[in-house]
Design a protein around this motif. Sequence first.
Motif, PDB file in Angstrom:
ATOM      1  N   GLY A  87       0.820  -1.199   0.000  1.00  0.00           N
ATOM      2  CA  GLY A  87       0.000   0.000   0.000  1.00  0.00           C
ATOM      3  C   GLY A  87       0.861   1.261   0.000  1.00  0.00           C
ATOM      4  O   GLY A  87       1.925   1.302   0.622  1.00  0.00           O
ATOM      5  N   THR A  88       0.415   2.289  -0.692  1.00  0.00           N
ATOM      6  CA  THR A  88       1.164   3.541  -0.792  1.00  0.00           C
ATOM      7  C   THR A  88       0.326   4.701  -0.268  1.00  0.00           C
ATOM      8  O   THR A  88      -0.904   4.686  -0.352  1.00  0.00           O
ATOM      9  N   LEU A  89       1.011   5.710   0.234  1.00  0.00           N
ATOM     10  CA  LEU A  89       0.364   6.955   0.649  1.00  0.00           C
ATOM     11  C   LEU A  89       1.123   8.119   0.040  1.00  0.00           C
ATOM     12  O   LEU A  89       2.348   8.224   0.189  1.00  0.00           O
ATOM     13  N   ARG A  90       0.398   8.997  -0.639  1.00  0.00           N
ATOM     14  CA  ARG A  90       0.948  10.211  -1.224  1.00  0.00           C
ATOM     15  C   ARG A  90       0.005  11.356  -0.884  1.00  0.00           C
ATOM     16  O   ARG A  90      -1.115  11.146  -0.399  1.00  0.00           O
ATOM     17  N   ALA A  91       0.424  12.586  -1.170  1.00  0.00           N
ATOM     18  CA  ALA A  91      -0.413  13.747  -0.901  1.00  0.00           C
ATOM     19  C   ALA A  91      -0.234  14.775  -1.997  1.00  0.00           C
ATOM     20  O   ALA A  91       0.783  14.811  -2.691  1.00  0.00           O
ATOM     21  N   SER A  92      -1.231  15.610  -2.137  1.00  0.00           N
ATOM     22  CA  SER A  92      -1.150  16.757  -3.046  1.00  0.00           C
ATOM     23  C   SER A  92      -1.821  17.934  -2.355  1.00  0.00           C
ATOM     24  O   SER A  92      -2.521  17.777  -1.350  1.00  0.00           O
ATOM     25  N   ASP A 148      -5.597  25.449   3.830  1.00  0.00           N
ATOM     26  CA  ASP A 148      -5.305  24.018   3.738  1.00  0.00           C
ATOM     27  C   ASP A 148      -6.046  23.397   2.556  1.00  0.00           C
ATOM     28  O   ASP A 148      -7.275  23.344   2.536  1.00  0.00           O
ATOM     29  N   SER A 149      -5.281  22.926   1.565  1.00  0.00           N
ATOM     30  CA  SER A 149      -5.879  22.173   0.462  1.00  0.00           C
ATOM     31  C   SER A 149      -5.259  20.783   0.346  1.00  0.00           C
ATOM     32  O   SER A 149      -5.339  20.143  -0.699  1.00  0.00           O
ATOM     33  N   LEU A 150      -4.627  20.313   1.420  1.00  0.00           N
ATOM     34  CA  LEU A 150      -3.943  19.028   1.411  1.00  0.00           C
ATOM     35  C   LEU A 150      -4.932  17.882   1.249  1.00  0.00           C
ATOM     36  O   LEU A 150      -5.972  17.852   1.905  1.00  0.00           O
ATOM     37  N   VAL A 151      -4.586  16.936   0.392  1.00  0.00           N
ATOM     38  CA  VAL A 151      -5.367  15.708   0.205  1.00  0.00           C
ATOM     39  C   VAL A 151      -4.423  14.522   0.331  1.00  0.00           C
ATOM     40  O   VAL A 151      -3.405  14.451  -0.365  1.00  0.00           O
ATOM     41  N   LEU A 152      -4.732  13.603   1.224  1.00  0.00           N
ATOM     42  CA  LEU A 152      -3.987  12.354   1.385  1.00  0.00           C
ATOM     43  C   LEU A 152      -4.615  11.298   0.485  1.00  0.00           C
ATOM     44  O   LEU A 152      -5.842  11.127   0.493  1.00  0.00           O
ATOM     45  N   ARG A 153      -3.779  10.589  -0.261  1.00  0.00           N
ATOM     46  CA  ARG A 153      -4.288   9.610  -1.232  1.00  0.00           C
ATOM     47  C   ARG A 153      -3.600   8.256  -1.013  1.00  0.00           C
ATOM     48  O   ARG A 153      -2.389   8.134  -1.218  1.00  0.00           O
ATOM     49  N   GLY A 154      -4.393   7.260  -0.614  1.00  0.00           N
ATOM     50  CA  GLY A 154      -3.884   5.907  -0.483  1.00  0.00           C
ATOM     51  C   GLY A 154      -4.161   5.107  -1.745  1.00  0.00           C
ATOM     52  O   GLY A 154      -5.184   5.303  -2.413  1.00  0.00           O
ATOM     53  N   ALA A 155      -3.255   4.207  -2.094  1.00  0.00           N
ATOM     54  CA  ALA A 155      -3.414   3.415  -3.317  1.00  0.00           C
ATOM     55  C   ALA A 155      -2.762   2.047  -3.129  1.00  0.00           C
ATOM     56  O   ALA A 155      -2.061   1.796  -2.143  1.00  0.00           O
ATOM     57  N   SER A 156      -3.024   1.162  -4.092  1.00  0.00           N
ATOM     58  CA  SER A 156      -2.454  -0.194  -4.133  1.00  0.00           C
ATOM     59  C   SER A 156      -2.815  -1.011  -2.902  1.00  0.00           C
ATOM     60  O   SER A 156      -2.006  -1.790  -2.379  1.00  0.00           O
ATOM     61  N   MET A 157      -4.050  -0.837  -2.426  1.00  0.00           N
ATOM     62  CA  MET A 157      -4.549  -1.590  -1.269  1.00  0.00           C
ATOM     63  C   MET A 157      -5.705  -2.494  -1.704  1.00  0.00           C
ATOM     64  O   MET A 157      -6.292  -2.296  -2.773  1.00  0.00           O
ATOM     65  N   PRO A 158      -6.092  -3.470  -0.884  1.00  0.00           N
ATOM     66  CA  PRO A 158      -7.310  -4.242  -1.182  1.00  0.00           C
ATOM     67  C   PRO A 158      -8.537  -3.340  -1.071  1.00  0.00           C
ATOM     68  O   PRO A 158      -8.519  -2.300  -0.389  1.00  0.00           O
ATOM     69  N   ASN A 159      -9.619  -3.727  -1.723  1.00  0.00           N
ATOM     70  CA  ASN A 159     -10.882  -2.988  -1.630  1.00  0.00           C
ATOM     71  C   ASN A 159     -11.557  -3.323  -0.303  1.00  0.00           C
ATOM     72  O   ASN A 159     -12.353  -4.244  -0.198  1.00  0.00           O
ATOM     73  N   ALA A 160     -11.195  -2.532   0.706  1.00  0.00           N
ATOM     74  CA  ALA A 160     -11.641  -2.791   2.077  1.00  0.00           C
ATOM     75  C   ALA A 160     -11.558  -1.478   2.852  1.00  0.00           C
ATOM     76  O   ALA A 160     -11.020  -0.488   2.352  1.00  0.00           O
ATOM     77  N   GLY A 189      -8.686  -0.153  -5.291  1.00  0.00           N
ATOM     78  CA  GLY A 189      -7.450  -0.156  -4.520  1.00  0.00           C
ATOM     79  C   GLY A 189      -7.084   1.154  -3.870  1.00  0.00           C
ATOM     80  O   GLY A 189      -6.023   1.244  -3.242  1.00  0.00           O
ATOM     81  N   GLY A 190      -7.942   2.190  -3.986  1.00  0.00           N
ATOM     82  CA  GLY A 190      -7.546   3.479  -3.472  1.00  0.00           C
ATOM     83  C   GLY A 190      -8.659   4.249  -2.793  1.00  0.00           C
ATOM     84  O   GLY A 190      -9.852   3.936  -2.934  1.00  0.00           O
ATOM     85  N   SER A 191      -8.264   5.277  -2.065  1.00  0.00           N
ATOM     86  CA  SER A 191      -9.201   6.173  -1.385  1.00  0.00           C
ATOM     87  C   SER A 191      -8.463   7.453  -1.068  1.00  0.00           C
ATOM     88  O   SER A 191      -7.278   7.604  -1.371  1.00  0.00           O
ATOM     89  N   ARG A 192      -9.148   8.387  -0.388  1.00  0.00           N
ATOM     90  CA  ARG A 192      -8.530   9.671  -0.062  1.00  0.00           C
ATOM     91  C   ARG A 192      -9.136  10.236   1.214  1.00  0.00           C
ATOM     92  O   ARG A 192     -10.238   9.858   1.626  1.00  0.00           O
ATOM     93  N   TYR A 193      -8.364  11.130   1.822  1.00  0.00           N
ATOM     94  CA  TYR A 193      -8.899  11.950   2.908  1.00  0.00           C
ATOM     95  C   TYR A 193      -8.301  13.346   2.755  1.00  0.00           C
ATOM     96  O   TYR A 193      -7.093  13.476   2.572  1.00  0.00           O
ATOM     97  N   PRO A 194      -9.127  14.424   2.838  1.00  0.00           N
ATOM     98  CA  PRO A 194     -10.583  14.378   3.005  1.00  0.00           C
ATOM     99  C   PRO A 194     -11.281  14.110   1.686  1.00  0.00           C
ATOM    100  O   PRO A 194     -10.781  14.445   0.624  1.00  0.00           O
TER     101      PRO A 194
END
Length: 511
Positions: free
Chosen positions: A391-396, A404-416, A457-462
């Motif tokens: 699993g990976t975590l990146r931000a933009s 604050d316009s930060l977005v955390l983006r997770g990827a390459s994970m199971p759909n869970a 495989g991915g999601s984000r916050y917020p």
Amino acid sequence: MRSLVPLVLAVVTPASLSQTCFESEPPLPIVGDHPTIVALGDFDGDGDLDQGAFAALSYGSVSLRSNLGAGGWTSGYQVWISFGLNHFDFLDVDADGICEIVATSSAQELRVMRNTSGGWAGVSTAIPWHAGHFAAGDLDGDGDLDLALGAATSAGMSFVLFNQGAGTFVAGPGIVAGAAQIAIGDFDGDGDLDLAIARGTSEILVVHNDGQGSFSSAPVPVALAAAPVRLLAADFDGDGRADLAASQAGQRVSILLANAGGFAPYVEVPIAHAAIELSVGDLDADGDLDLVVSGGTTSVLANSGNGAFVPAGVLHAGSSSYLDVGDLDGDGDLDLAFSDPATNSVRLLRNCVRSGTPTCFGDGSGTACPCGNASAVGAVAGCLHSLGAGGTLRASGAASLAADSLVLRGASMPNAPALYFQGTSARNAGQGSVFGDGLRCAAGTVTRLGIATNVAGGSRYPDVGQESVSVRGAVAAPGERHYQVWYRNSAAFCTPSGFNLTNSLRITWRP
């Protein structure tokens, strides 16, 4: 105190919608008067890019600041180069990993200034003609940087200085006569670097290299509608051949794409301000090279991936002049530095396409993964999960408390389900410790930001309607935080825990 103004430019391409995001910083005053040429390079050997600006009304000095990392700079100081300075850049001409100041002047000399323990020390090389603008590249294939110099006067000639291996130079013969702008690139795709020379007419002369630094006596003319103001070479369409961009009077930039037969006819890209200085880099992190154009106002021309450019918006409206591009804060995207005579300063625009620094990988570089489930070195990911990926975590976006316009983006994970969380420190000195099928990296005071369900495989916050990261994480003052995603992996795989984690992301919050 830094005042960050997030500026989001929508860049529409035929294939996708990309964004660039820049944070404007307060001016950094120079030592001297009226900054013109700005350059970036590591002149103190600490691995990050420092800055310098030619103080034009100080005649022969450059104002320098060293980069302290994470957005900090030393106080400015001045280094005398030579009376009547024409052009300078930071180049590692002696291959020691530290950039020298390389400059031309009206004294008909090349000056190479080295940063030594006793201060800056210079060496002069007499040159056969007055030279202005120059470009650097390995023109004779011996592994060091040579220089191609454009004549500063109509009575001079463009010529090459060959590096003798320790930053000393020997001049080659004159190539073409007349005052000139010059660019270096492999225009014919044969593996060596050729020259493109613009002499104030509506054509560019392309001079081919035989691979050992000998240049054709029959330059090939390439037509334009008007004389270039500046010339830049880069591979805009990804075919392995260097192409050309030329800024021109009349608020336009012309693009010349190289092909097997020479160059395709030029394509003019109109812009909304004067076109003088050019710089190049992948500003939106989409894999192709974009252009930055300045001439009072600074703006971006976005590359659609095939060498076709579209205006993407204004970065700075004011007295911006010369500029350079580089990763000033080490976060993996390209920032901008430009001179601002109106404030007698260098201005910085920090790119927030990528934010934060990935840390704590499951590749064996820190704490070992619990079941030998290490991800590949270079994957910048957590330990492997049951689907064979980490699993990976990146931000933009901007990690700015004011906007604050930060977005955390997770990827390459199971759909869970996946929990995004924040820590105030790094666990185990940044090496992480075993937790479930992976490594727990974010520690200290831990705050749950929110739970998302991974799709593809991915999601984000917020996500839409959720509180910003700084609000949810109660980040009340500038400082460092660590972020990670803890996700469900219920398949029988490693430990009985049924969960894993991404890599960690270290983010420095700014005012």
